[in-house]
Design an enzyme around this catalytic site. Structure first.
Site, PDB file in Angstrom:
ATOM      1  N   HIS A 132       0.809  -1.239   0.000  1.00 22.12           N
ATOM      2  CA  HIS A 132       0.000   0.000   0.000  1.00 22.12           C
ATOM      3  C   HIS A 132       0.836   1.279   0.000  1.00 22.12           C
ATOM      4  O   HIS A 132       0.292   2.358  -0.253  1.00 22.12           O
ATOM      5  CB  HIS A 132      -0.927   0.037   1.215  1.00 22.12           C
ATOM      6  CG  HIS A 132      -1.965  -1.034   1.235  1.00 22.12           C
ATOM      7  ND1 HIS A 132      -2.853  -1.233   0.196  1.00 22.12           N
ATOM      8  CD2 HIS A 132      -2.264  -1.988   2.166  1.00 22.12           C
ATOM      9  CE1 HIS A 132      -3.655  -2.254   0.497  1.00 22.12           C
ATOM     10  NE2 HIS A 132      -3.312  -2.729   1.678  1.00 22.12           N
TER      11      HIS A 132
HETATM   12 ZN   LIG Z   1      -4.167  -6.928   3.137  1.00 25.01          ZN
END
Ligand SMILES: [Zn+2]
Length: 393
Positions: A132
């Site tokens: 992320h």
């Molecule tokens: Zn995850």
């Protein structure tokens, strides 16, 4: 012989990526390596243990902005630090954050390097998969994006076509963003629908930038999807687009949080289904790119019940024969797990008891998984010269 060698990148210093009282607890990685060791997976012939170095400034700034690196270094020593996604509930700062994050990136680079230079056929870094992190922002427990940093390293060292396959329950948004308009990198992510789950991206119509249409592939799945539906979606999308893209190497993010016991998400896979996914990725690498496969960990918040078993299966698939699902977890490991995580149930079997079934998808049905498959195929298959409606692939 590289053909018989799998690099396992490991150093207990990788456990220093520790956000404290937080779901991403490094005990899951510690228990994974302990379980793999006790089951003999790390003693198999051809296993080459590699101790990684932290990624350099040059390695990191292929993906991250230099001023963001400065912020990551500064944040732990400034109690009032804000910005850059840091010092939040998701991304608390901790002492040594830059070094620990750079070490995880260095570990995934070491895995990629071993496979790219031919000293190993496959390589695994279970501490990696921090998918992320963005160019200048921490996100979703991730400070630096090790899969993206390793992919950038490969591009810098001559790779022309890289396929990234992300089976974490969350969308692989940071890796997708890093290469969204780069036709050399195919990113494929299967995840719980962004309508229900962080990070809120990963819709079927995110297909890549104007210079790279079709090189972002997203399969958002409905909450509650079980092994059969998940594997149906995988096989209806991933092999076809990866074959068409013809990568030289596959990087996979193998987050274990699609399991039904995961506390942060709502898919319902078993470890048996996860094992089947790893077997399928290995088979794709064998078929398409001479076996070249780099696997990382990722999310996974059922620290004792799921992650160690899932990633021990991953290590076994990468190092030779998949483990028999009926394998018992060793007593010594169960004692360690009980001691490290008091009160947590400790699994006794490497299986959840139900062998996953594999079915073909059906165009035109109202089944929500098949509709998700159809949406993804409609969005990207024509861009690869593939028929979105052919149920045979
Ligand atoms: Zn995850």
């Amino acid at each position: 012989m590289a053909d018989e060698t799998t690099a396992v990148v490991w150093d207990s210093a990788l456990l220093e990526y520790d956000m404290g009282d937080h779901p991403l607890n490094p005990v899951r990685v510690e228990l994974t390596m302990a379980l793999a060791r006790e089951l003999g997976v790390l003693d198999r012939p051809g296993v080459q243990m590699i101790t990684p170095r932290p990624a350099s400034e040059i390695d990191l700034t292929r993906v991250h902005r230099a001023d963001y690196l400065d912020a990551v270094r500064l944040a732990p020593i400034d109690p009032f630090f804000t910005g850059w996604g840091l010092n939040t509930a998701d991304n608390p700062v901790f002492e040594g954050m830059h070094d620990a994050s750079a070490r995880i990136c260095g570990a995934t680079i070491a895995a990629a390097e071993a496979v790219w230079n031919g000293s190993a056929r496959r390589a695994v870094n279970v501490s990696g998969g921090l998918h992320h992190a963005l160019r200048a922002r921490a996100a979703g427990f991730c400070v630096y994006n090790d899969p993206a940093v390793a992919i950038a390293w490969l591009l810098e060292h001559g790779a022309q076509r890289i396929a990234y396959i992300d089976v974490d329950v969350h969308h692989g948004d940071g890796v997708q963003a890093a290469f969204f308009n780069d036709p050399r990198v195919l990113t494929v992510s299967l995840h719980e629908t962004p309508l229900a789950l962080f990070p809120g991206t990963g819709f079927a119509d995110e297909i890549g930038g104007p210079d790279a249409e079709g090189t972002a592939v997203n399969v958002p799945l409905p909450p509650g999807t079980e092994d059969a539906g998940w594997l149906r979606a995988f096989h209806a999308v991933v092999p076809s687009v990866v074959r068409a893209f013809a990568p030289e190497i596959i990087i996979s993010q193998c987050g274990a949080d699609a399991h039904r016991l995961d506390p942060l998400a709502d898919l319902r896979l078993s470890v048996d289904g996860q094992r089947a996914a790893y077997v399928a990725i290995r088979a794709l690498a064998d078929e398409i790119c001479d076996g070249r496969w780099v696997a990382t960990g990722g999310g996974g918040y059922a620290l004792v019940e799921v992650v160690p078993r899932a990633w021990t299966h991953l290590l076994a698939v990468a190092t030779g024969e998949p483990l028999d699902p009926e394998t018992r977890t060793p007593k010594g490991w169960r004692e360690l797990a009980a001691q490290r995580c008091p009160g947590s149930p400790v699994p006794e079997s490497m299986s959840d008891g139900v062998p996953p079934v594999m079915e073909h998808w059906s165009p035109g049905t109202t089944d929500p998984v098949d509709r998700a498959i159809q949406a993804t195929r409609t969005a990207v298959f024509p861009l690869h010269g593939l028929d979105p409606h052919d149920p045979r692939d």
